[in-house]
Structure formats: structure tokens, C-alpha cells
Design a protein around this motif. Structure first.
Motif, mmCIF file in Angstrom:
data_model
loop_
_atom_site.group_PDB
_atom_site.id
_atom_site.type_symbol
_atom_site.label_atom_id
_atom_site.label_comp_id
_atom_site.label_asym_id
_atom_site.label_seq_id
_atom_site.Cartn_x
_atom_site.Cartn_y
_atom_site.Cartn_z
ATOM 1 N N TYR A 30 0.734 -1.078 -0.005
ATOM 2 C CA TYR A 30 0.231 -0.508 0.536
ATOM 3 C C TYR A 30 0.772 1.755 -0.328
ATOM 4 C CZ TYR A 30 -3.198 3.359 1.550
ATOM 5 O OH TYR A 30 -4.432 4.501 1.847
ATOM 6 N N GLN A 31 0.729 2.016 -1.132
ATOM 7 C CA GLN A 31 1.537 3.294 -1.044
ATOM 8 C C GLN A 31 0.544 4.349 -1.007
ATOM 9 O OE1 GLN A 31 3.320 3.062 -4.518
ATOM 10 N NE2 GLN A 31 5.493 2.519 -3.382
ATOM 11 N N SER A 32 0.716 5.661 0.018
ATOM 12 C CA SER A 32 -0.350 6.637 0.301
ATOM 13 C C SER A 32 0.462 7.322 -0.572
ATOM 14 C CB SER A 32 -0.554 7.075 1.555
ATOM 15 O OG SER A 32 0.537 7.261 1.689
ATOM 16 N N GLU A 33 -0.175 8.777 -1.458
ATOM 17 C CA GLU A 33 0.184 9.476 -2.184
ATOM 18 C C GLU A 33 0.460 10.829 -1.073
ATOM 19 O OE1 GLU A 33 -1.146 7.730 -5.293
ATOM 20 O OE2 GLU A 33 -1.963 8.206 -3.244
ATOM 21 N N THR A 34 1.789 10.939 -0.289
ATOM 22 C CA THR A 34 2.182 11.166 0.418
ATOM 23 C C THR A 34 2.493 12.992 -0.118
ATOM 24 O OG1 THR A 34 4.839 10.803 0.632
ATOM 25 C CG2 THR A 34 3.096 9.801 2.334
ATOM 26 N N SER A 35 2.689 13.379 -1.039
ATOM 27 C CA SER A 35 3.273 14.731 -0.986
ATOM 28 C C SER A 35 2.890 14.867 -2.952
ATOM 29 C CB SER A 35 4.871 14.759 -1.579
ATOM 30 O OG SER A 35 5.441 13.969 -2.273
ATOM 31 N N SER A 36 2.854 15.789 -3.496
ATOM 32 C CA SER A 36 2.519 16.171 -4.756
ATOM 33 C C SER A 36 2.948 15.355 -6.093
ATOM 34 C CB SER A 36 3.082 17.886 -4.994
ATOM 35 O OG SER A 36 4.171 18.179 -5.399
ATOM 36 N N ALA A 37 3.037 15.596 -7.406
ATOM 37 C CA ALA A 37 3.085 15.038 -8.395
ATOM 38 C C ALA A 37 4.880 15.691 -8.322
ATOM 39 C CB ALA A 37 2.907 15.899 -9.573
ATOM 40 N N ALA B 33 -6.605 8.724 -5.672
ATOM 41 C CA ALA B 33 -6.541 9.916 -4.616
ATOM 42 C C ALA B 33 -6.058 10.951 -5.766
ATOM 43 C CB ALA B 33 -4.697 9.758 -4.247
ATOM 44 N N ILE B 35 -4.514 15.444 -5.343
ATOM 45 C CA ILE B 35 -3.281 16.249 -5.383
ATOM 46 C C ILE B 35 -3.919 17.427 -5.581
ATOM 47 C CG2 ILE B 35 -1.421 16.555 -3.995
ATOM 48 C CD1 ILE B 35 -0.665 13.555 -4.865
ATOM 49 N N ASN B 40 -1.959 21.383 -2.104
ATOM 50 C CA ASN B 40 -1.080 20.157 -2.264
ATOM 51 C C ASN B 40 -0.768 18.619 -0.912
ATOM 52 O OD1 ASN B 40 1.723 19.668 -3.440
ATOM 53 N ND2 ASN B 40 2.947 20.249 -2.138
ATOM 54 N N GLN B 41 -2.274 18.320 -0.773
ATOM 55 C CA GLN B 41 -2.091 17.213 0.041
ATOM 56 C C GLN B 41 -3.177 16.197 -0.584
ATOM 57 O OE1 GLN B 41 -3.405 19.548 3.812
ATOM 58 N NE2 GLN B 41 -1.509 18.907 4.882
ATOM 59 N N PRO B 42 -2.474 14.730 -0.162
ATOM 60 C CA PRO B 42 -4.137 14.021 -0.698
ATOM 61 C C PRO B 42 -5.060 14.096 0.335
ATOM 62 C CG PRO B 42 -1.687 13.009 0.012
ATOM 63 C CD PRO B 42 -1.797 13.878 0.783
ATOM 64 N N TYR B 44 -9.590 11.092 -0.910
ATOM 65 C CA TYR B 44 -9.486 10.645 -1.476
ATOM 66 C C TYR B 44 -11.029 10.685 -1.158
ATOM 67 C CZ TYR B 44 -5.129 8.451 -0.485
ATOM 68 O OH TYR B 44 -3.550 8.182 -0.585
ATOM 69 N N LEU B 75 -8.354 11.767 3.958
ATOM 70 C CA LEU B 75 -7.584 10.199 3.553
ATOM 71 C C LEU B 75 -8.209 9.216 4.395
ATOM 72 C CD1 LEU B 75 -3.862 10.689 5.604
ATOM 73 C CD2 LEU B 75 -4.847 11.067 2.596
#
Lengths: 145, 424
Positions: A30-37, B33, B35, B40-42, B44, B75
Motif C-alpha cells: 500500500y502506498q499513500s500519496e504523501t506529496s505532490s506530483a 487519490a 492532490i 498539495n495534500q492527497p 480520497y 484520507l
């Protein structure tokens, strides 16, 4: 069909072990999107951009230009709230709230209270242009070639 | 039962439970997700609300996301947890939460001098305070000694049109039965009141009362798969607009009248059929433009949303008269040439897809100087109005040079209606 205790235990451990392993892999994967692209974009060799050219770098949300001094890039991210401005014949227009900017990136009218950002360009080890969209530079700065 | 059999059944049961859990987990929708550029925070939210409409061109989803306006746990994938900290339930523009949802110096709580203080303006507007009706009823029924404005449906403070400090507080409870009935039966006509839950009355509260268009049933017809199409209490779609159709205004302004004898609201029994027949006032007369145009084609943003001052009643803020567009026998409409690229008229026109406006255009202005940016003076001296909702172009006839003999000091609509009203 008779099932020996040994075989039964082997089967039970195998099935439950596989299920547990599957759950573990799912959990660890599982990977959460923690920062911007992405913030760094590798472009072509400088020779691909002739003097006087204007190239839209869509993934980087920027336009890349070359003048006699070198290469420079202007971010298309509106400094008001972050919408992507559109380059037009004589200006840039933010489609969200109507801020306009000259091709030099100076703000013409609000709500943006400052101009568009110039973004940092570097060269990779193999000589390609790299745009760092989260790093701003002075307007006079050029990637000299 | 032998130990072996018990062991076998228990093992099968455990494996079955594991298999069911695995199946349930794998059948859950894949988390989506987003962003947003602004935070700038994901988040859902789109996992469940996949397909929901962007709010407007000024609020693209990829820039704003959901949480900036709605709040909520960004989240969380569990519905109750995700919604547990949302602001205003489904409506973040409700006045109880609007400052946190829509405010901020870069958004709708900008500088007053630039007319970017939308929230402050609308909160002090007559449509939000309902001050005129309250003052008149409280004075008439002994609730206050004079007609000085004291009470509003929300507590606000600021300045009156003369710049004098003024504060409105919520009307106090009264032992007077008329005032009690007034407050309980007749105080739903302000922006933050819940609408009557009946066909043709549906609207949301706060900013969304006007800017989120509702259909006659208050039902949702958009593409968010989570919203039941059969329930009321929704905007037509998850969108906000500045092109507000007359039908939205009708939800409040055309569905019945208050009866001061009984202090009750007498709802209209009929349903809207066509523009000419839809007007509710049995004694009222209307000219063609009043039922052909949309309300916002003539009534300006400052009139409707407030101009920053706390006005004592509708008449105080209402600025547009017939002469504003048609002029008088001796004077043409007042106009102003758009010169400043930061002119508020340009900003307002930008939000409307039907009405182009550019520096150099000549617009009609109200007596207070507010640009009616959809009414232009052409190079040949004629005047044209562009419909803000549908882009229809109308010629605007002038009084000067016509057969009209209207006295210059009698410019209220009732005088014009004497000759120009259309029979129903």
C-alpha cells in the motif's frame, strides 16, 4: 477418501499461509500519496530548441523559450490560486479568475498580485535540459549553452 | 463428534473467514487519490464521488479538490469517518461556516476596496438580514418604538449607507402573539433559512441559495453515484454559477405572500407554467422586459448581494429603475467607459460565458455608478442589452424622442406600468 493427519495439516498450513502472505503483501504494497506530483522534468537536448522558439511543456505546466542568451522557462501556474494559465497571442490568461500576464510574465490585472514565475533549468549528465518547477529563478537568469 | 472432526470443521471455518475477508477487501473500489494544487495534500473523496461535477470554471477540481471547501477527513475511505468533520453538512456555503469554507484573502474575503469581500457583503445584505420586514412588522405590532433598524436574522455590525456605525441583532423573543407568529411563520425569507420542503420552493442556504441552481423537486441530476436521485435537499448538480436564472429567484420571490393579519405564509397553489403567467402578485402589473429578461439582467450584484453597507430595507439598496436603462425625456441613460483593466465590471463579466466585455466598451451605469455590464451603448448611439443567462440581444428603446410624457420625478415602475404593463 481418507485424509492423513499429516496431509491435512500440510494443506491447512499451506492455504492459511498463502492467504496470510497475500494479505501481508497487500498491506506492505500500500502506498499513500504523501506529496505532490513530479517536480523535475527531463526535456530534449538544447539543440531541439532554436533561438526564438517557444515550446509548450505540458507535463511541467510551463513554456520553454530560447533567446540569444540561452534557455528560460515560465511556469504556467497562476500565482493567485494555482490554476493553469493559457498562452494567447499577446498575453497569458488564467481561465479561473481572469488574471492576465504579459508574455514577459508581468501581471496585467488581478486577482493575481504578482507575475508568473520563471523556473530553474539545468542540464543532465547526458546534456538534456531539465526543468525544476518547484524552484524559481530571477527573470534574467538563463541556461547558457 | 471426534476431535478430528472438530478440528477439521474449525479449520474450514477459519479458512472460509479468511477467504471472505480477502474477497471483501478485494471488492472494495480502488482508492482514487487527488492532490489539488491549492493544498498539495492527497485526498480520497473521489473514490466514492467519482463523476461528480467540477464546481465551476473558477473552482476546478484539480486546483481546489474537495476538502478546501467542504472540510472532512481527506484520507478516510469510510463514509462516516470521511464526513465526520465536514463543514455545513452538504453545503459549505451555509452562513454558519461560510467564512471557513469560502473565505480567505485570496478567495471571497478579499479587500473591501476591491469589492472582493463577497462574504461580508452578502452577510450584511438585506436578503441575509431581512431587516426591512422585521423593522416594519416589529414597529407595526409594538415590538419597537420607531422604524429605526435594530434586528436582523443574523447578527451583523458595520456601517449604514451614510457611514454611521450600525449593529443588527437577532430579534428578541416576544410575548406578543403576532410577533411570535411572525418569527415562527414568516422568517424563512432570508438567505440562510431552510426552504419550504415543497415542489418549487427548493433552494439551499447561504451563497448556494442563489448560486447553486435547484430544480422544482430539489433533486440531484448530476453524475455523483452516491447521491440518491429521489431525495430533495440538493442542488440540481454540484455546480455554482453567476448566471442565475429567474427560476432560482422564484423559489423565494414568486411562490406566495405573507398575510400580516394571520401572520401566516399563503403559498401559491398553482405551478409555474410560463413567464408571463408566473408572477404571483394578483394586483401587480409587469412590463414585457420584466418577464422576458432574467432578474439578474437588470438587478445588479450590489443590489442583490449588498454593497458593503447595512441598509435598512430593500428600497434603500435597490438602485435600478426604468430610467436607468431607458433614460428620461431629456436625458439618455448614464454610461461609463471601461478603462481600468481591474474594473470590477470586467471581473464580473469574466465569470459570465455569455457576455463579453473589454476595455473601451461603454456600459450603462446605475445612479450609484455601478456598471450594468450587460447593457451597452453602441457606436451608433443605440443601446443593447445582452441576456446574462442565454446571451439573447435586446434593443433598449429610449424614452427621449418617444411619445412618452412621463414626468422626470415619477420614474418608479408603477408610473411606467400605467402605460406599458402587459395584460396577463
Amino acid at each position: 477418501m481418507s485424509l492423513s493427519r499429516r496431509l491435512f495439516l500440510q494443506l491447512s498450513f499451506s492455504v492459511s499461509g498463502l492467504l496470510t502472505l497475500g494479505g501481508l503483501i497487500h498491506y506492505l504494497g500500500y502506498q499513500s500519496e504523501t506529496s505532490s506530483a513530479q517536480t523535475t522534468f527531463t526535456l530534449d537536448q538544447p539543440s531541439a530548441y532554436s533561438i526564438g522558439s517557444a515550446t509548450h511543456i505540458a507535463p511541467a505546466r510551463a513554456w520553454l523559450f530560447r533567446d540569444t542568451q540561452g534557455l528560460y522557462a515560465i511556469s504556467m501556474i497562476c500565482p493567485h490560486l494555482g490554476c493553469i494559465v493559457e498562452r494567447r497571442e499577446s498575453d497569458y490568461l488564467c481561465p479561473c479568475h481572469g488574471s492576465r500576464f504579459l508574455h514577459s510574465a508581468d501581471a496585467v490585472n488581478g486577482p493575481a498580485d504578482r507575475g508568473l514565475n520563471y523556473i530553474k533549468l539545468t542540464l543532465t549528465a547526458d546534456g538534456k535540459v531539465q526543468a525544476h518547477i518547484n524552484k524559481t529563478v530571477e527573470r534574467t537568469e538563463r541556461l547558457r549553452l | 463428534m471426534t476431535n478430528r472432526l472438530v478440528f477439521l470443521l474449525t479449520s474450514i471455518l477459519l479458512i472460509a473467514i479468511l477467504a471472505i475477508i480477502t474477497w471483501l477487501e478485494s471488492s472494495k473500489p480502488k482508492a482514487i487519490a487527488l492532490i489539488p494544487a491549492l493544498t498539495n495534500q492527497p485526498e480520497y473523496c473521489l473514490t466514492c464521488h467519482n463523476g461528480i461535477e467540477p464546481v465551476s470554471a473558477a473552482h476546478p477540481t484539480e486546483v481546489f479538490g474537495c476538502v478546501r471547501c467542504h472540510g472532512g477527513e481527506r484520507l478516510a475511505l469510510d463514509k462516516d469517518l470521511a464526513h465526520s468533520t465536514m463543514r455545513g453538512g452538504r453545503n459549505p456555503s451555509d452562513f454558519s461556516v461560510v467564512e471557513r469554507s469560502c473565505g480567505g484573502s485570496e478567495c471571497h474575503s478579499g479587500a473591501a476596496k476591491d469589492e472582493r469581500d463577497h462574504i461580508a457583503r452578502v452577510m450584511t445584505s438585506v436578503q441575509a438580514t431581512y431587516v426591512g420586514a422585521i423593522t416594519n412588522v416589529y414597529f407595526a405590532f409594538g415590538g419597537q418604538p420607531d422604524q429605526k433598524p435594530r434586528y436582523g436574522m443574523i447578527t451583523v455590525s458595520g456601517v449604514d449607507p451614510m457611514g454611521k456605525a450600525i449593529k443588527l441583532i437577532e430579534p428578541p423573543k416576544s410575548e406578543n402573539q403576532f410577533l411570535q407568529k411572525f418569527l415562527s411563520n414568516c422568517s424563512s425569507c432570508h438567505l440562510n433559512a431552510e426552504s419550504i420542503n415543497e415542489t418549487n420552493y427548493h433552494r439551499l442556504t447561504g451563497c448556494a441559495a442563489c448560486h447553486a441552481l435547484t430544480n422544482s423537486l430539489g433533486s440531484y441530476t448530476g453524475n455523483d453515484p452516491t447521491v440518491k436521485r429521489s431525495e430533495s435537499g440538493h442542488a440540481n448538480t454540484h455546480t455554482l454559477t453567476a448566471a442565475i436564472s429567474y427560476s432560482q429567484c422564484n423559489a423565494c420571490h414568486n411562490r406566495g405572500n405573507y398575510d400580516l393579519k394571520t401572520m401566516t405564509f399563503n403559498a401559491r397553489a398553482d405551478r409555474p407554467s410560463n413567464r408571463q403567467q408566473d408572477y404571483y402578485q394578483p394586483i401587480a402589473q409587469f412590463t414585457k422586459c420584466e418577464f422576458e429578461l432574467d432578474c439578474v439582467d437588470c438587478h445588479t450584484a450590489n443590489e442583490v448581494m449588498g454593497d458593503g453597507a447595512i441598509h435598512e430595507n430593500k428600497k434603500s439598496i435597490q438602485d435600478v429603475q426604468c430610467q436607468t436603462c431607458h433614460g428620461t425625456l431629456t436625458t439618455p441613460p448614464q454610461t461609463r467607459t471601461i478603462q481600468d483593466v481591474n474594473d470590477v465590471a470586467l471581473r464580473r463579466a469574466f465569470l459570465n460565458p455569455k457576455v463579453p466585455l473589454a476595455v473601451g466598451d461603454v456600459t450603462v451605469i446605475t445612479a450609484k455608478g455601478e456598471a450594468m455590464w450587460n447593457i451597452r451603448k453602441a457606436a451608433d448611439g443605440s443601446y443593447r442589452q445582452i441576456g446574462k443567462i442565454n446571451g439573447t440581444i435586446y434593443d433598449v428603446p429610449l424614452v427621449a424622442g418617444s411619445k412618452c410624457k412621463q414626468k422626470p420625478d415619477q420614474q418608479e415602475s408603477k408610473y411606467c406600468h400605467e402605460c406599458h404593463a402587459v395584460r396577463k
